[in-house]
Design an enzyme around this catalytic site. Structure first.
Site, short mmCIF file in Angstrom:
data_model
loop_
_atom_site.label_atom_id
_atom_site.label_comp_id
_atom_site.label_asym_id
_atom_site.label_seq_id
_atom_site.Cartn_x
_atom_site.Cartn_y
_atom_site.Cartn_z
N HIS A 84 -12.06 3.08 -3.17
CA HIS A 84 -11.38 4.04 -2.07
C HIS A 84 -11.42 3.35 -0.81
O HIS A 84 -10.95 3.02 -0.13
CB HIS A 84 -11.47 5.09 -2.39
CG HIS A 84 -10.50 6.03 -1.35
ND1 HIS A 84 -11.20 6.23 0.12
CD2 HIS A 84 -9.95 6.37 -1.62
CE1 HIS A 84 -10.52 7.20 0.58
NE2 HIS A 84 -9.01 6.78 0.09
N HIS A 105 -5.63 -1.13 6.75
CA HIS A 105 -5.54 -0.94 7.84
C HIS A 105 -6.21 -1.84 8.58
O HIS A 105 -5.62 -3.27 9.29
CB HIS A 105 -6.28 0.05 7.64
CG HIS A 105 -5.64 1.45 7.04
ND1 HIS A 105 -4.29 1.59 7.08
CD2 HIS A 105 -6.25 2.39 6.01
CE1 HIS A 105 -3.87 2.14 6.92
NE2 HIS A 105 -4.88 3.03 5.43
N GLN A 137 2.65 11.41 -1.73
CA GLN A 137 3.13 11.90 -0.47
C GLN A 137 4.17 11.91 0.68
O GLN A 137 4.31 12.35 1.63
CB GLN A 137 2.32 10.91 0.77
CG GLN A 137 -0.25 10.94 0.78
CD GLN A 137 -0.99 10.45 1.06
OE1 GLN A 137 -0.29 9.79 1.89
NE2 GLN A 137 -2.37 10.55 0.54
N TYR A 197 -5.50 6.93 -6.82
CA TYR A 197 -6.57 8.16 -6.42
C TYR A 197 -5.93 9.13 -7.36
O TYR A 197 -7.22 10.03 -7.72
CB TYR A 197 -6.72 7.72 -5.03
CG TYR A 197 -6.52 8.48 -4.35
CD1 TYR A 197 -6.73 9.90 -4.01
CD2 TYR A 197 -5.62 7.86 -2.97
CE1 TYR A 197 -6.04 10.66 -2.95
CE2 TYR A 197 -5.37 8.54 -2.08
CZ TYR A 197 -4.89 10.38 -2.32
OH TYR A 197 -4.22 10.73 -1.34
N ASP A 199 2.70 3.08 2.77
CA ASP A 199 0.74 4.22 3.17
C ASP A 199 1.13 5.58 2.43
O ASP A 199 2.01 5.73 1.55
CB ASP A 199 0.38 4.09 4.12
CG ASP A 199 -1.17 4.61 4.36
OD1 ASP A 199 -1.84 5.46 2.86
OD2 ASP A 199 -1.61 4.89 5.13
N HIS A 232 -9.00 0.77 1.57
CA HIS A 232 -9.22 1.29 2.74
C HIS A 232 -9.97 0.52 3.43
O HIS A 232 -11.78 0.82 3.65
CB HIS A 232 -8.52 2.34 2.65
CG HIS A 232 -8.36 2.91 2.34
ND1 HIS A 232 -7.90 4.34 1.15
CD2 HIS A 232 -6.23 3.24 2.91
CE1 HIS A 232 -7.52 4.23 0.29
NE2 HIS A 232 -6.00 3.80 1.19
N HIS A 256 0.35 -1.59 0.10
CA HIS A 256 -0.53 0.19 0.06
C HIS A 256 1.12 1.53 -0.21
O HIS A 256 0.90 1.58 1.08
CB HIS A 256 -0.95 -0.21 1.07
CG HIS A 256 -1.98 1.15 1.44
ND1 HIS A 256 -2.72 0.99 0.04
CD2 HIS A 256 -2.24 2.25 2.24
CE1 HIS A 256 -3.72 2.15 0.67
NE2 HIS A 256 -3.12 2.39 1.60
#
Ligand code: ZN
Length: 449
Positions: free
Chosen positions: A204, A266, A60, A120, A317, A229, A55
């Protein structure tokens, strides 16, 4: 055919001695054990299979360290998400390629050889599709090609702002598709893949996808990985119960046909029925312990889940800190802090925590990304070597090698990494790190100016 020889290599969850791997066409063509090195073998002391990172949101990485300032007394996941939305607002495809390449190079340096990119950020800054709807998927494929990391592309379907098909917020405009638009995007994304890259789908979350849309997505992609998720946040669980009467993982297990194709990212907040339910489904829990700690998500009930035979992989992540060993260490340490006990994620058959966690993460990670696991003939030649001259390994016997790597090595424990038979990391550093990091630095200097 190239050949690698190892004093020891991790095959079928144990150290085999005197291992020679023949490599051809990016794959392991042959495996010999108990053999001496030939003069033309490249020789190393300890070989491991590369880990799958289940993931990642590559872009990010560029905001790592920018959200650690206290801005209000109730700072939490949701206030972090606002910062993240502001960061991604201006990113161009070239920005995403540069930032993601930095993340992928770091993944390889820490022992991840394939990444599941939960992708995304589809549209331009106004929220309109690019002329090529898969332009951003192409940016991710470029990052994979520049670094060599294996890619499992997981295009994300995102349509709503919360449960019960609530309207999306302005900050979500770059993520949005309807079902027809997503079908077009999925097809266009396929054309971006090269080498042994594969593709799945990522509804998502139950916040962003209505039940009828989830059904349509599963029809659209009848094979391959399905990532979602689920149950990352207590508020999300409460909202899901208010909407449906069921908790997110409970709803998915009861309604969505969760099986070995699925990876529930998660799955932090599970009750006493969901833990055995998820374990029995055969799905993989996609655990991201460093990000979950960073975001204050909560602690996954790993002791009970693993005792029930549950499968897991690890993911980076948010990419706040990219470290394969660090994810497994954080997973074990979260349990120690919660249970006030030690050596929890091990058992009588596999009593060494490092070996137990590594073996399970190799198997679960590969399952989640739809590829075969471990070092074996026919598998991609994704190999990691440990530098046994690192002080963390001083005096080590085979039984504790993985514990020393996961718990005691800091950085520098990894020497070389091959991905699809190509050596991408030497002496712990990506061979193209200078150029990749220069492009990353230029991108961030401009974005953050
Ligand atoms: Zn995520």
């Amino acid at each position: 055919m190239a050949s690698l020889w190892f004093e020891r290599a991790w095959i079928d969850n144990r150290w085999e001695k005197g291992v020679r791997l023949g490599i051809a066409g990016g794959r392991i063509a042959s495996v010999q054990t108990g053999v001496a090195a030939d003069s033309d073998d490249e020789q190393h002391r300890a070989g491991l299979p590369g880990l799958c990172n289940v993931h990642s949101h590559g872009f990010q990485r560029g905001m790592a360290g920018l959200s650690e300032r206290r801005s209000r007394p109730d700072d939490n996941f949701w206030s972090w998400r606002e910062i993240m939305y502001r960061f991604l607002d201006r990113l161009t495809p070239d920005d995403v390629a540069a930032i993601t390449a930095q993340a992928y190079a770091e993944m390889l340096e820490t022992g991840f050889t394939r990444v599941g990119e939960f992708h995304y950020l589809h549209h331009d800054a106004s929220g309109a599709p690019y002329a090529d709807v898969a332009e951003m998927a192409g940016a991710i494929a470029r990052a994979s090609a520049a670094t060599g990391v294996g890619l499992t592309l997981l295009p994300v379907f995102y349509a709503h702002g919360n449960f019960d098909a609530a309207p999306p917020s302005a900050g979500q405009r770059r993520f949005l598709n309807d079902i027809d638009g997503f079908a077009t995007l999925l097809d266009a994304s396929r054309s971006k893949l090269a080498g042994d890259a594969n593709i799945g789908i990522a509804p998502h979350s139950l916040r962003a996808v209505a039940p009828c849309e989830l059904g349509a997505l599963l029809e659209m992609s009848p094979t391959g990985p399905v990532h979602i998720h689920a149950a990352e946040q207590a508020k999300e669980v409460a909202d899901c119960v208010a909407w449906s009467g069921a908790r997110p993982v409970e709803w998915l297990l009861d309604t969505a046909g969760v099986d070995e194709r699925w990876c529930l990212i998660h799955s932090t907040h599970l009750d006493e029925r969901e833990v055995p339910g998820l374990a029995a489904s055969g799905a993989v829990a996609g655990l991201c312990p460093i990000t979950e700690a960073n975001l204050g998500d909560g602690i996954f009930p790993a002791v009970d889940y693993l005792a029930g035979g549950g499968r897991f992989g690890v993911g980076t992540d948010s990419n706040i800190l990219i470290d394969a060993a660090g994810e497994l260490r954080a997973l074990e340490y979260s349990q120690r802090l919660a249970h006030r006990a030690r050596a929890l994620l091990a058992n009588d058959e596999s009593p060494f925590v490092g070996a137990n966690l590594f073996a399970r993460a190799v198997a679960g990670g590969a399952q989640a990304l739809g590829v075969p696991a471990g070092i074996a003939a026919g598998h991609a030649a994704d190999i990691v070597t440990l530098d046994l001259d690192h002080p963390a390994f001083a005096g080590a016997d085979d039984a504790t090698l993985l514990d020393r790597w996961l718990f005691a090595a800091r950085s520098g424990a990894i020497d070389s990494v091959w991905r699809a038979g190509v050596k991408r990391v030497e002496k712990g550093r990506h061979v193209a790190a200078d150029a990749i990091t220069a492009a990353y630095r230029a991108c961030l200097d401009r974005l953050l100016a």
